[in-house]
Write a protein that holds these residues in place. Structure first.
Motif, PDB file in Angstrom:
ATOM      1  N   GLU A  22     -81.653 -31.023 -54.012  1.00  0.00           N
ATOM      2  CA  GLU A  22     -81.668 -29.578 -54.264  1.00  0.00           C
ATOM      3  C   GLU A  22     -80.367 -29.118 -54.905  1.00  0.00           C
ATOM      4  OE1 GLU A  22     -82.486 -27.663 -50.586  1.00  0.00           O
ATOM      5  OE2 GLU A  22     -84.483 -28.560 -50.354  1.00  0.00           O
ATOM      6  N   HIS A  23     -79.298 -29.857 -54.662  1.00  0.00           N
ATOM      7  CA  HIS A  23     -77.992 -29.560 -55.255  1.00  0.00           C
ATOM      8  C   HIS A  23     -77.716 -30.440 -56.478  1.00  0.00           C
ATOM      9  CE1 HIS A  23     -76.466 -26.911 -52.002  1.00  0.00           C
ATOM     10  NE2 HIS A  23     -77.223 -27.651 -51.223  1.00  0.00           N
ATOM     11  N   ASP A  24     -78.783 -31.076 -56.993  1.00  0.00           N
ATOM     12  CA  ASP A  24     -78.677 -31.926 -58.182  1.00  0.00           C
ATOM     13  C   ASP A  24     -77.733 -33.105 -57.962  1.00  0.00           C
ATOM     14  OD1 ASP A  24     -79.530 -32.609 -60.692  1.00  0.00           O
ATOM     15  OD2 ASP A  24     -77.977 -31.493 -61.733  1.00  0.00           O
ATOM     16  N   HIS A  25     -77.749 -33.663 -56.752  1.00  0.00           N
ATOM     17  CA  HIS A  25     -76.973 -34.856 -56.438  1.00  0.00           C
ATOM     18  C   HIS A  25     -77.912 -35.965 -55.948  1.00  0.00           C
ATOM     19  CE1 HIS A  25     -73.462 -32.300 -56.731  1.00  0.00           C
ATOM     20  NE2 HIS A  25     -72.661 -33.324 -56.467  1.00  0.00           N
ATOM     21  N   ASP A  26     -77.533 -37.185 -56.229  1.00  0.00           N
ATOM     22  CA  ASP A  26     -78.227 -38.349 -55.694  1.00  0.00           C
ATOM     23  C   ASP A  26     -77.413 -38.926 -54.537  1.00  0.00           C
ATOM     24  OD1 ASP A  26     -80.518 -38.486 -57.483  1.00  0.00           O
ATOM     25  OD2 ASP A  26     -79.073 -39.009 -59.040  1.00  0.00           O
ATOM     26  N   VAL A  27     -78.054 -39.823 -53.790  1.00  0.00           N
ATOM     27  CA  VAL A  27     -77.416 -40.392 -52.590  1.00  0.00           C
ATOM     28  C   VAL A  27     -77.380 -41.908 -52.700  1.00  0.00           C
ATOM     29  CG1 VAL A  27     -77.574 -40.666 -50.083  1.00  0.00           C
ATOM     30  CG2 VAL A  27     -78.104 -38.455 -51.134  1.00  0.00           C
ATOM     31  N   LEU A  28     -76.213 -42.472 -52.475  1.00  0.00           N
ATOM     32  CA  LEU A  28     -76.033 -43.914 -52.378  1.00  0.00           C
ATOM     33  C   LEU A  28     -75.982 -44.271 -50.897  1.00  0.00           C
ATOM     34  CD1 LEU A  28     -75.372 -46.691 -53.696  1.00  0.00           C
ATOM     35  CD2 LEU A  28     -72.951 -46.046 -53.552  1.00  0.00           C
ATOM     36  N   LEU A  29     -76.977 -45.023 -50.425  1.00  0.00           N
ATOM     37  CA  LEU A  29     -77.078 -45.364 -49.008  1.00  0.00           C
ATOM     38  C   LEU A  29     -76.342 -46.669 -48.746  1.00  0.00           C
ATOM     39  CD1 LEU A  29     -78.324 -44.682 -46.240  1.00  0.00           C
ATOM     40  CD2 LEU A  29     -80.355 -45.990 -46.928  1.00  0.00           C
ATOM     41  N   LEU A  30     -75.363 -46.620 -47.835  1.00  0.00           N
ATOM     42  CA  LEU A  30     -74.546 -47.787 -47.488  1.00  0.00           C
ATOM     43  C   LEU A  30     -74.815 -48.151 -46.037  1.00  0.00           C
ATOM     44  CD1 LEU A  30     -71.213 -46.582 -49.151  1.00  0.00           C
ATOM     45  CD2 LEU A  30     -72.912 -48.136 -50.117  1.00  0.00           C
ATOM     46  N   THR A  31     -75.486 -49.272 -45.804  1.00  0.00           N
ATOM     47  CA  THR A  31     -75.914 -49.640 -44.453  1.00  0.00           C
ATOM     48  C   THR A  31     -75.157 -50.823 -43.876  1.00  0.00           C
ATOM     49  OG1 THR A  31     -77.659 -51.075 -45.329  1.00  0.00           O
ATOM     50  CG2 THR A  31     -78.250 -48.781 -44.871  1.00  0.00           C
ATOM     51  N   GLN A  32     -74.344 -51.501 -44.679  1.00  0.00           N
ATOM     52  CA  GLN A  32     -73.582 -52.634 -44.156  1.00  0.00           C
ATOM     53  C   GLN A  32     -72.439 -52.149 -43.274  1.00  0.00           C
ATOM     54  OE1 GLN A  32     -74.242 -56.001 -44.541  1.00  0.00           O
ATOM     55  NE2 GLN A  32     -76.162 -55.203 -45.373  1.00  0.00           N
ATOM     56  N   ASN A  33     -72.154 -52.903 -42.224  1.00  0.00           N
ATOM     57  CA  ASN A  33     -71.074 -52.535 -41.317  1.00  0.00           C
ATOM     58  C   ASN A  33     -69.744 -53.051 -41.880  1.00  0.00           C
ATOM     59  OD1 ASN A  33     -69.572 -51.678 -39.151  1.00  0.00           O
ATOM     60  ND2 ASN A  33     -70.208 -53.348 -37.801  1.00  0.00           N
ATOM     61  N   GLU A  34     -69.253 -52.374 -42.923  1.00  0.00           N
ATOM     62  CA  GLU A  34     -68.019 -52.797 -43.586  1.00  0.00           C
ATOM     63  C   GLU A  34     -66.787 -52.063 -43.063  1.00  0.00           C
ATOM     64  OE1 GLU A  34     -68.534 -53.713 -48.004  1.00  0.00           O
ATOM     65  OE2 GLU A  34     -70.070 -52.184 -47.632  1.00  0.00           O
ATOM     66  N   GLY A  35     -66.992 -51.055 -42.210  1.00  0.00           N
ATOM     67  CA  GLY A  35     -65.867 -50.345 -41.620  1.00  0.00           C
ATOM     68  C   GLY A  35     -64.944 -49.725 -42.642  1.00  0.00           C
ATOM     69  N   GLU A  36     -63.638 -49.835 -42.376  1.00  0.00           N
ATOM     70  CA  GLU A  36     -62.632 -49.216 -43.241  1.00  0.00           C
ATOM     71  C   GLU A  36     -62.664 -49.804 -44.647  1.00  0.00           C
ATOM     72  OE1 GLU A  36     -60.273 -50.324 -39.460  1.00  0.00           O
ATOM     73  OE2 GLU A  36     -62.318 -50.733 -40.200  1.00  0.00           O
ATOM     74  N   ALA A  37     -62.897 -51.124 -44.747  1.00  0.00           N
ATOM     75  CA  ALA A  37     -62.908 -51.773 -46.066  1.00  0.00           C
ATOM     76  C   ALA A  37     -64.017 -51.203 -46.945  1.00  0.00           C
ATOM     77  CB  ALA A  37     -63.078 -53.278 -45.899  1.00  0.00           C
ATOM     78  N   GLY A  38     -65.171 -50.909 -46.345  1.00  0.00           N
ATOM     79  CA  GLY A  38     -66.270 -50.344 -47.114  1.00  0.00           C
ATOM     80  C   GLY A  38     -65.935 -48.970 -47.671  1.00  0.00           C
ATOM     81  N   LEU A  39     -65.281 -48.145 -46.856  1.00  0.00           N
ATOM     82  CA  LEU A  39     -64.884 -46.821 -47.331  1.00  0.00           C
ATOM     83  C   LEU A  39     -63.905 -46.930 -48.493  1.00  0.00           C
ATOM     84  CD1 LEU A  39     -64.378 -44.849 -43.994  1.00  0.00           C
ATOM     85  CD2 LEU A  39     -66.393 -44.890 -45.465  1.00  0.00           C
ATOM     86  N   ARG A  40     -62.939 -47.819 -48.358  1.00  0.00           N
ATOM     87  CA  ARG A  40     -61.946 -47.983 -49.434  1.00  0.00           C
ATOM     88  C   ARG A  40     -62.617 -48.515 -50.702  1.00  0.00           C
ATOM     89  NH1 ARG A  40     -56.892 -47.270 -47.413  1.00  0.00           N
ATOM     90  NH2 ARG A  40     -56.528 -47.732 -45.194  1.00  0.00           N
ATOM     91  N   ARG A  41     -63.560 -49.423 -50.539  1.00  0.00           N
ATOM     92  CA  ARG A  41     -64.240 -49.987 -51.703  1.00  0.00           C
ATOM     93  C   ARG A  41     -64.987 -48.918 -52.480  1.00  0.00           C
ATOM     94  NH1 ARG A  41     -69.342 -51.522 -52.498  1.00  0.00           N
ATOM     95  NH2 ARG A  41     -69.894 -51.333 -50.297  1.00  0.00           N
ATOM     96  N   VAL A  42     -65.731 -48.085 -51.762  1.00  0.00           N
ATOM     97  CA  VAL A  42     -66.516 -47.047 -52.439  1.00  0.00           C
ATOM     98  C   VAL A  42     -65.609 -45.986 -53.051  1.00  0.00           C
ATOM     99  CG1 VAL A  42     -68.214 -45.215 -52.075  1.00  0.00           C
ATOM    100  CG2 VAL A  42     -68.527 -47.441 -50.988  1.00  0.00           C
TER     101      VAL A  42
END
Length: 334
Positions: free
Chosen positions: A90-110
């Protein structure tokens, strides 16, 4: 197909103003912004996504970080995810779903890529190791869930402390004096996941206030786990008259186990749950419940995130009040 000039004419502004509203490059009054957005919706204007991304240095994609760890009930998590995806569109945005348990490293990667503009983070623990990283990153974020310390964060969730208390308030009001909480799997408590810990706190605090005897029983999310807990409850607490369930997969197996043990609901044992309405409505008997408002939480989380992306101030904490619906599964003890 409508053009930017058509939107400008309809809204009574210059084409450059429409462009600024879309790109966020300049400050536009809220009244003008809303008028332009209303014209965009009315005319069905679709700006070229690639051109807009280049102009605004934004991807129009948000990340939904929801690690599918043990003890998590995926169907309920997907209710939250569906609401986030639909509201983001509705806000003209798409969603990237991240389901792996990457913790802090996953946040930094994205955050280290241009893939996403912002993040919504779920399965929040009281002492979540991702929190310091979220505060460091240059991406707006909203948490669905509350850590122990919320300074510098934007959080939203059902008020699980109040939900646990509401269950005891309801049962105490019916006259129950011994109540058990059948909770999440043990690993959820071991991680100090916020919703489980807060539900237990509200449950026990309300019990002390009412003078009700209570016990808390983590339960594996399997039929065997439900049967084991049901047998222990009936053996260890012969005066038990009511049970609160905060573990969706074991609702039906628990009810079956109580029936097999000769306990009728609600005549011999009142049972209620903290769960989505559709689950509570389709059990036999229909369960008294406190609703999990997944759709509303997801919708508001996206709204908060969009406001942050636009540089607007948002509340640091949003707690949704519990909604209890009395159905056929609870009554006064005999």
């Amino acid at each position: 197909m409508a053009k930017i000039e058509d939107v400008a004419r309809h809204a009574g502004v210059a084409p450059s103003t429409v462009s600024y509203v879309l790109s966020g490059k300049r400050s536009i009054t809220q009244e003008t912004r809303e008028r332009v957005l209303a014209s965009i919706r009315a005319l069905g204007y679709q700006p070229h996504a690639g051109a807009r991304a280049l102009a605004s240095n934004r991807s129009n994609v948000v990340a939904l970080v929801v690690p599918l760890r043990t003890g998590i009930h995926v169907p309920v998590i997907m209710q939250f995810a569906t609401s986030v995806v639909l509201t983001a569109r509705e806000h003209d945005h798409d969603v990237l779903l991240l389901t792996q348990n990457e913790g802090e490293a996953g946040l930094r990667r994205v955050a280290g890529t241009s893939l996403v503009d912002a993040m919504i983070v779920m399965d929040v623990e009281l002492h979540d190791p991702r929190i310091p990283v979220l505060k460091e990153l240059d991406r707006p974020a909203v948490l669905i869930g509350f850590p122990a310390e919320t300074d510098g964060l934007t959080c939203i969730d059902l008020d699980f402390t109040a939900a646990g208390a509401a269950c005891v308030d309801h049962l105490a009001g019916l006259g129950h004096r011994r109540v058990a909480l059948v909770g999440s799997p043990p690993e959820v408590y071991e991680r100090e996941t916020g919703f489980a810990t807060r539900t237990t706190a509200g449950f026990t605090e309300a019990a002390a206030r009412h003078g009700v005897e209570v016990s808390v029983h983590p339960c594996e999310a399997t039929p065997a786990g439900a049967r084991k807990v049901a047998a222990e409850l009936l053996s260890d607490h012969p005066d038990l008259s009511a049970v609160v369930v905060h573990n969706e997969p074991v609702v039906a197996p628990l009810l079956s186990a109580f029936r097999e043990a000769g306990r009728s609901v609600p005549d011999d044992l009142s049972v209620m749950a903290i769960c989505p309405d559709e689950l509570a409505e389709h059990t036999m008997p229909a369960l008294t419940s406190v609703a999990i408002p997944a759709e509303e939480v997801g919708r508001q989380a996206v709204g908060l995130l969009m406001a942050k992306l636009e540089g607007r101030q948002v509340p640091a904490a949003t707690l949704l009040s519990p909604r209890l619906t009395a159905r056929a599964s609870t009554s006064s003890p005999k």
